[in-house]
Write an enzyme that holds these catalytic residues in place. Structure first.
Site, mmCIF file in Angstrom:
data_model
loop_
_atom_site.group_PDB
_atom_site.id
_atom_site.type_symbol
_atom_site.label_atom_id
_atom_site.label_comp_id
_atom_site.label_asym_id
_atom_site.label_seq_id
_atom_site.Cartn_x
_atom_site.Cartn_y
_atom_site.Cartn_z
ATOM 1 N N TYR A 1 49.307 -115.802 -62.334
ATOM 2 C CA TYR A 1 49.702 -114.517 -62.366
ATOM 3 C C TYR A 1 51.077 -114.654 -63.134
ATOM 4 O O TYR A 1 51.295 -113.903 -64.214
ATOM 5 C CB TYR A 1 49.832 -113.629 -61.330
ATOM 6 C CG TYR A 1 50.339 -112.090 -61.348
ATOM 7 C CD1 TYR A 1 49.446 -111.252 -61.771
ATOM 8 C CD2 TYR A 1 51.525 -111.714 -60.849
ATOM 9 C CE1 TYR A 1 49.768 -109.883 -61.831
ATOM 10 C CE2 TYR A 1 51.972 -110.563 -61.048
ATOM 11 C CZ TYR A 1 50.970 -109.710 -61.647
ATOM 12 O OH TYR A 1 51.496 -108.322 -61.879
ATOM 13 N N SER B 1 55.391 -107.860 -65.736
ATOM 14 C CA SER B 1 55.863 -107.876 -64.272
ATOM 15 C C SER B 1 57.100 -108.523 -64.178
ATOM 16 O O SER B 1 57.354 -109.204 -64.880
ATOM 17 C CB SER B 1 54.867 -108.487 -63.449
ATOM 18 O OG SER B 1 55.248 -108.944 -62.162
HETATM 19 C C1 BGC Z 1 52.840 -107.284 -58.330
HETATM 20 C C2 BGC Z 1 52.916 -106.674 -56.951
HETATM 21 C C3 BGC Z 1 54.102 -106.992 -56.355
HETATM 22 C C4 BGC Z 1 55.224 -106.766 -57.500
HETATM 23 C C5 BGC Z 1 56.705 -107.171 -56.933
HETATM 24 C C6 BGC Z 1 53.854 -106.961 -59.390
HETATM 25 O O1 BGC Z 1 53.939 -107.763 -60.583
HETATM 26 O O2 BGC Z 1 51.327 -106.772 -59.035
HETATM 27 O O3 BGC Z 1 51.723 -107.162 -56.175
HETATM 28 O O4 BGC Z 1 54.488 -106.363 -55.223
HETATM 29 O O5 BGC Z 1 54.976 -107.493 -58.683
HETATM 30 O O6 BGC Z 1 56.698 -108.577 -56.423
#
Ligand code: BGC
Length: 261
Positions: free
Chosen positions: A158, A145
């Site tokens: 996360y 991410s």
């Molecule tokens: C998350 C999303 C978020 C995006 C940008 C991703 O890793 O799962 O919920 O919109 O990052 O912030």
């Protein structure tokens, strides 16, 4: 079917979800047989992806298993090898998130996110990597991410899991290079999937999100799937250890964390 991935077998964890189902579809379009990993939800979605791939003329199975369980994953990988003949491509896509103030975050929330998002890819990478090492190599693609780099105040678990995953990629890439296994990270930004529908589906929040994306639009699952297909193919045969951001340049805005939506 002729394609860049003809004759390959791909295991996509969370293959029934938003990005995961898009990845299954694209890898099948490139000629790969697909194992759709799923867990703890309605099996309808995984079965629908399997039927879609079969309709394209390619073998597909659904495998249920918790990526954080060594026994589940060893069983799943055995089933995939026995049924589809191998596992040349692993896409570690299963993951989830939930918001908590860091001082109030329950231990279970921390542990749950770290188990699925970070321990899962370690276990699947190990199980599939053993087959790849013994069978001429392979490719492991970890779906991280933008939050492997951008802090997000209420999603500390996360962010930590994704930062850890990106480092796991680098360590595995170095460790497995001589065994001809490439390991790469794809780090999506805001992609329109159920995980963040509360934001992009909300007319008040969507413009705030778009302000954080220089390219000016939310991403689609095809944006991520196209990058994954390229990285899985021999077109990317000298790319390993790297992180590819699929984010419309969101990563270039480090002030994101305060105003995150
Ligand atoms: C998350 C999303 C978020 C995006 C940008 C991703 O890793 O799962 O919920 O919109 O990052 O912030």
């Amino acid at each position: 079917m002729a394609g860049r991935l003809s004759g390959k077998v791909a295991f996509v964890t969370g293959g029934d979800g938003g990005i995961g189902s898009g990845v299954c579809r694209k890898l099948a379009q490139e000629g790969a047989a697909i194992a759709v990993g799923w867990f703890g939800k309605d099996p309808t979605h995984a079965n629908a992806v399997v039927e879609e791939v079969k309709a394209m003329g390619l073998p597909a199975i659904a495998v249920e298993g918790n990526v954080a369980s060594p026994d589940d994953i060893q069983g799943d990988v055995k089933t995939i090898i026995e049924t589809l003949g191998g596992v040349h491509i692993l896409v570690n896509n299963a993951g989830f998130e939930n918001a908590h103030d860091i001082l109030e975050m329950p231990y279970d929330a921390w542990e749950g996110v770290l188990n699925v998002n970070l321990t899962g890819p370690f276990l699947t990478g190990q199980a599939c990597g053993r087959w790849m090492a013994a069978n001429g190599g392979g490719v492991i693609i970890n779906i991280s991410s933008v939050h492997d780099t951008i802090p997000w105040a209420t999603f500390a678990h996360y962010c930590a899991s994704k930062a850890g995953l990106t480092m796991l990629t680098k360590c595995m890439a170095v460790a497995l290079a001589e065994r001809k296994i490439r390991v790469v990270t794809v780090s999506p930004g805001a992609i329109a999937t159920p995980i963040n529908q509360d934001v992009w589906g909300n007319p008040e929040l969507l413009p705030k999100l778009l302000e954080k994306i220089p390219w000016g639009r939310i991403g689609q699952t095809t944006d991520v799937a196209n990058a994954v297909a390229f990285l899985a193919s021999d077109d990317a045969s000298y790319i390993t250890g790297s992180t590819i951001y699929v984010d419309g340049a969101m990563i270039q805005y480090p002030e994101f964390q305060k105003g995150a939506v």
